[in-house]
Design a protein around this motif. Sequence first.
Motif, PDB file in Angstrom:
ATOM      1  N   LYS A 240       0.854  -1.186   0.000  1.00  0.00           N
ATOM      2  CA  LYS A 240       0.000   0.000   0.000  1.00  0.00           C
ATOM      3  C   LYS A 240       0.888   1.234   0.000  1.00  0.00           C
ATOM      4  O   LYS A 240       1.847   1.308   0.769  1.00  0.00           O
ATOM      5  CB  LYS A 240      -0.905   0.012   1.233  1.00  0.00           C
ATOM      6  CG  LYS A 240      -2.019  -1.004   1.161  1.00  0.00           C
ATOM      7  CD  LYS A 240      -3.032  -0.732   2.256  1.00  0.00           C
ATOM      8  CE  LYS A 240      -4.142  -1.769   2.200  1.00  0.00           C
ATOM      9  NZ  LYS A 240      -5.124  -1.560   3.266  1.00  0.00           N
ATOM     10  N   GLY A 242       0.847   5.531  -0.060  1.00  0.00           N
ATOM     11  CA  GLY A 242       0.045   6.747   0.092  1.00  0.00           C
ATOM     12  C   GLY A 242      -0.679   6.825   1.426  1.00  0.00           C
ATOM     13  O   GLY A 242      -1.389   7.794   1.699  1.00  0.00           O
ATOM     14  N   THR A 243      -0.466   5.838   2.288  1.00  0.00           N
ATOM     15  CA  THR A 243      -1.149   5.798   3.586  1.00  0.00           C
ATOM     16  C   THR A 243      -0.980   7.113   4.355  1.00  0.00           C
ATOM     17  O   THR A 243      -1.947   7.683   4.847  1.00  0.00           O
ATOM     18  CB  THR A 243      -0.576   4.642   4.444  1.00  0.00           C
ATOM     19  OG1 THR A 243      -0.764   3.431   3.724  1.00  0.00           O
ATOM     20  CG2 THR A 243      -1.247   4.577   5.805  1.00  0.00           C
ATOM     21  N   ALA A 244       0.266   7.575   4.446  1.00  0.00           N
ATOM     22  CA  ALA A 244       0.549   8.750   5.288  1.00  0.00           C
ATOM     23  C   ALA A 244       0.620  10.035   4.459  1.00  0.00           C
ATOM     24  O   ALA A 244       1.211  11.016   4.890  1.00  0.00           O
ATOM     25  CB  ALA A 244       1.859   8.538   6.044  1.00  0.00           C
ATOM     26  N   HIS A 336      12.168   2.059   4.993  1.00  0.00           N
ATOM     27  CA  HIS A 336      11.781   3.230   4.200  1.00  0.00           C
ATOM     28  C   HIS A 336      10.900   4.179   5.020  1.00  0.00           C
ATOM     29  O   HIS A 336      11.109   5.388   5.047  1.00  0.00           O
ATOM     30  CB  HIS A 336      11.055   2.743   2.947  1.00  0.00           C
ATOM     31  CG  HIS A 336      10.649   3.814   2.006  1.00  0.00           C
ATOM     32  ND1 HIS A 336      11.547   4.499   1.225  1.00  0.00           N
ATOM     33  CD2 HIS A 336       9.422   4.349   1.719  1.00  0.00           C
ATOM     34  CE1 HIS A 336      10.901   5.388   0.488  1.00  0.00           C
ATOM     35  NE2 HIS A 336       9.607   5.328   0.772  1.00  0.00           N
ATOM     36  N   PRO A 342       8.371  12.156   9.042  1.00  0.00           N
ATOM     37  CA  PRO A 342       8.653  13.519   9.502  1.00  0.00           C
ATOM     38  C   PRO A 342       9.401  13.586  10.833  1.00  0.00           C
ATOM     39  O   PRO A 342      10.176  14.527  11.055  1.00  0.00           O
ATOM     40  CB  PRO A 342       7.258  14.166   9.628  1.00  0.00           C
ATOM     41  CG  PRO A 342       6.272  13.185   9.132  1.00  0.00           C
ATOM     42  CD  PRO A 342       6.964  11.952   8.684  1.00  0.00           C
ATOM     43  N   ARG A 352       2.693  13.269  -2.033  1.00  0.00           N
ATOM     44  CA  ARG A 352       3.113  12.349  -3.095  1.00  0.00           C
ATOM     45  C   ARG A 352       1.960  12.089  -4.056  1.00  0.00           C
ATOM     46  O   ARG A 352       0.805  11.980  -3.629  1.00  0.00           O
ATOM     47  CB  ARG A 352       3.602  11.030  -2.478  1.00  0.00           C
ATOM     48  CG  ARG A 352       4.930  11.174  -1.750  1.00  0.00           C
ATOM     49  CD  ARG A 352       5.256   9.951  -0.917  1.00  0.00           C
ATOM     50  NE  ARG A 352       4.433   9.877   0.290  1.00  0.00           N
ATOM     51  CZ  ARG A 352       3.967   8.745   0.813  1.00  0.00           C
ATOM     52  NH1 ARG A 352       4.232   7.584   0.252  1.00  0.00           N
ATOM     53  NH2 ARG A 352       3.227   8.768   1.911  1.00  0.00           N
TER      54      ARG A 352
HETATM   55  C1  HEM Z   1      10.128   3.241  -5.959  1.00  0.00           C
HETATM   56  C2  HEM Z   1      10.339   4.040  -4.934  1.00  0.00           C
HETATM   57  C3  HEM Z   1       9.462   4.091  -3.720  1.00  0.00           C
HETATM   58  C4  HEM Z   1       8.596   3.185  -3.226  1.00  0.00           C
HETATM   59  C5  HEM Z   1       8.279   1.791  -3.786  1.00  0.00           C
HETATM   60  C6  HEM Z   1       8.013   3.744  -2.039  1.00  0.00           C
HETATM   61  C7  HEM Z   1       7.086   3.113  -1.232  1.00  0.00           C
HETATM   62  C8  HEM Z   1       6.554   3.618  -0.068  1.00  0.00           C
HETATM   63  C9  HEM Z   1       5.651   2.918   0.807  1.00  0.00           C
HETATM   64  C10 HEM Z   1       5.132   1.500   0.589  1.00  0.00           C
HETATM   65  C11 HEM Z   1       5.362   3.737   1.848  1.00  0.00           C
HETATM   66  C12 HEM Z   1       4.463   3.422   3.051  1.00  0.00           C
HETATM   67  C13 HEM Z   1       3.034   3.830   2.926  1.00  0.00           C
HETATM   68  C14 HEM Z   1       2.783   5.310   2.865  1.00  0.00           C
HETATM   69  O1  HEM Z   1       2.727   6.022   3.863  1.00  0.00           O
HETATM   70  O2  HEM Z   1       2.623   5.787   1.753  1.00  0.00           O
HETATM   71  C15 HEM Z   1       6.071   4.974   1.617  1.00  0.00           C
HETATM   72  C16 HEM Z   1       6.047   6.077   2.444  1.00  0.00           C
HETATM   73  C17 HEM Z   1       6.723   7.230   2.208  1.00  0.00           C
HETATM   74  N1  HEM Z   1       7.618   7.476   1.198  1.00  0.00           N
HETATM   75 FE1  HEM Z   1       8.115   6.226  -0.297  1.00  0.00          FE
HETATM   76  N2  HEM Z   1       8.522   4.999  -1.834  1.00  0.00           N
HETATM   77  C18 HEM Z   1       9.424   5.252  -2.843  1.00  0.00           C
HETATM   78  C19 HEM Z   1      10.176   6.378  -3.033  1.00  0.00           C
HETATM   79  C20 HEM Z   1      10.138   7.493  -2.224  1.00  0.00           C
HETATM   80  C21 HEM Z   1      10.896   8.683  -2.407  1.00  0.00           C
HETATM   81  C22 HEM Z   1      11.879   8.944  -3.563  1.00  0.00           C
HETATM   82  C23 HEM Z   1      10.562   9.538  -1.414  1.00  0.00           C
HETATM   83  C24 HEM Z   1      11.051  10.931  -1.136  1.00  0.00           C
HETATM   84  C25 HEM Z   1      12.254  11.344  -1.383  1.00  0.00           C
HETATM   85  C26 HEM Z   1       9.579   8.862  -0.586  1.00  0.00           C
HETATM   86  C27 HEM Z   1       8.978   9.400   0.519  1.00  0.00           C
HETATM   87  C28 HEM Z   1       8.060   8.764   1.325  1.00  0.00           C
HETATM   88  C29 HEM Z   1       7.415   9.387   2.448  1.00  0.00           C
HETATM   89  C30 HEM Z   1       7.609  10.821   2.925  1.00  0.00           C
HETATM   90  C31 HEM Z   1       6.584   8.420   3.023  1.00  0.00           C
HETATM   91  C32 HEM Z   1       5.695   8.579   4.240  1.00  0.00           C
HETATM   92  C33 HEM Z   1       6.455   8.338   5.491  1.00  0.00           C
HETATM   93  C34 HEM Z   1       5.527   8.514   6.694  1.00  0.00           C
HETATM   94  O3  HEM Z   1       5.172   9.665   6.996  1.00  0.00           O
HETATM   95  O4  HEM Z   1       5.162   7.503   7.297  1.00  0.00           O
HETATM   96  N3  HEM Z   1       9.350   7.634  -1.101  1.00  0.00           N
HETATM   97  N4  HEM Z   1       6.801   4.859   0.451  1.00  0.00           N
END
Ligand code: HEM
Length: 426
Positions: A240, A242-244, A336, A342, A352
């Motif tokens: 999933k 985009g949760t946060a 990740h 934050p 995002r």
């Molecule tokens: C293929 C690359 C990436 C994948 C597969 C990925 C996947 C994910 C997943 C599964 C989550 C957890 C669910 C959520 O809250 O949306 C997440 C959270 C997040 N990702 Fe990524 N992401 C990628 C790249 C990036 C990049 C390049 C950035 C920024 C530089 C980023 C920033 C974030 C942020 C800010 C969160 C939320 C963290 C939170 O507040 O809990 N992601 N991502």
Amino acid sequence: MGENEQIPDATGLSRRGLIGLAVGAGAAGLAIGAGSGVAGGVALGRARERQVQDAAVSGDGIHQSGITTPVQDHLHFAAYDMMARTTRDDLASLLQDWTYAATRMMQGLEVSATGAVGGSPEAPPDDTGEALGLPASNLTITFGFGPSLFDDRFGLADQRPPGLERLPAFLGDDLDPERSDGDLCIQACADDPQVAVHAIRNLSRIAFGRARIRWSQLGFGRTSKTTSDQATPRNLFGFKDGTANILADDTAALDEHVWVSASEGPAWLAGGSYLVARRIAMLIETWDRTRLAEQDRVVGRDKAQGAPLSGGDEFTAPDFAATDAAGKARIDERSHVRLAHPDFNGGIRILRRGYNFVDGNTDLGRLNAGLFFLSFQRSPDRYITVQRALATDAMGEYLKHVGSGLWAVPPAPAPGRSIGAGVLGD
Ligand code: HEM
């Protein structure tokens, strides 16, 4: 507002398209009027044109649509370069014509009143026609201005927003310059891929002689959500995503993290934002051979529910201090979610809005696939901070950043005005 300041009507748009496409004129040729053979259609269309201009308010009238708009299912994104020897007037006229056509298409109309079949049979049609009969499909068209637009070509150096520079190199970058940067960008999102493609195709055609596509990207399957009504989608790792995310109704978070404030300058960008695009290749075959527990560890959430590994459900806040019986952090320090959170980035959040992509396969028979990452934030710094924090991300082993771009996204134009009116000061 004087008549001359209005976005051009169908006559101007038709002439440009017809001259550009039929004669193959360069920028200089475009300024010369020529018989377009669309007079009948224009007369018929005038009343409608005015209505369109009156209704020419994108999104909420303050911010461009395509940022907090509920994320649509499909994307066509394109970066453009202005052509050699084009002038400030060419840029101004291009942005006027783009605004006009975009405003129409977002309402489900053709790019001009004569459109695909209402013009002269002796001239190429204004509209390419593949969206005829299709609904607007929640089409949004979002424009951005890249760092290179503020060099010395168009007299815009003193309008350059602070920090609007090419993004710095990050660990793990393997960027292809031909898939990076661009003077201008257009993000077209729609629930029907044909509608998104029609938008980019027609805007590129309108640009003929003034700007050309530098690179472009199709995306399917949104990897984020911007409203609580939308279910959280999954990315190509099967998690999933985009949760946060920041949601459209969280105006306090949007003001704090997404919209440029009037005090930050320049004035034309107040109410706008900064858009980052990263084409991130995902090493899918390697990921698919990875144990489920390891996949969960890398993300910091479980694959089934998207719940943080510290417990609870998808929307429970992660508890980074939680440990298991052996005293080990439940959410790995290199996960990740922890590194992007934050709490470890001075409170920074980003909005995002990325999409999955599959562009065929590699020579080795692997899918050429990944995430076309898009995010909106109040300053380039904020993005840079979060991506730097991801330098030790356990997910990094499965990713390769191959394309990159940063653009300033102006606020919505006032009704009847061009998206370029603010930056060009006219
Ligand atoms: C293929 C690359 C990436 C994948 C597969 C990925 C996947 C994910 C997943 C599964 C989550 C957890 C669910 C959520 O809250 O949306 C997440 C959270 C997040 N990702 Fe990524 N992401 C990628 C790249 C990036 C990049 C390049 C950035 C920024 C530089 C980023 C920033 C974030 C942020 C800010 C969160 C939320 C963290 C939170 O507040 O809990 N992601 N991502």
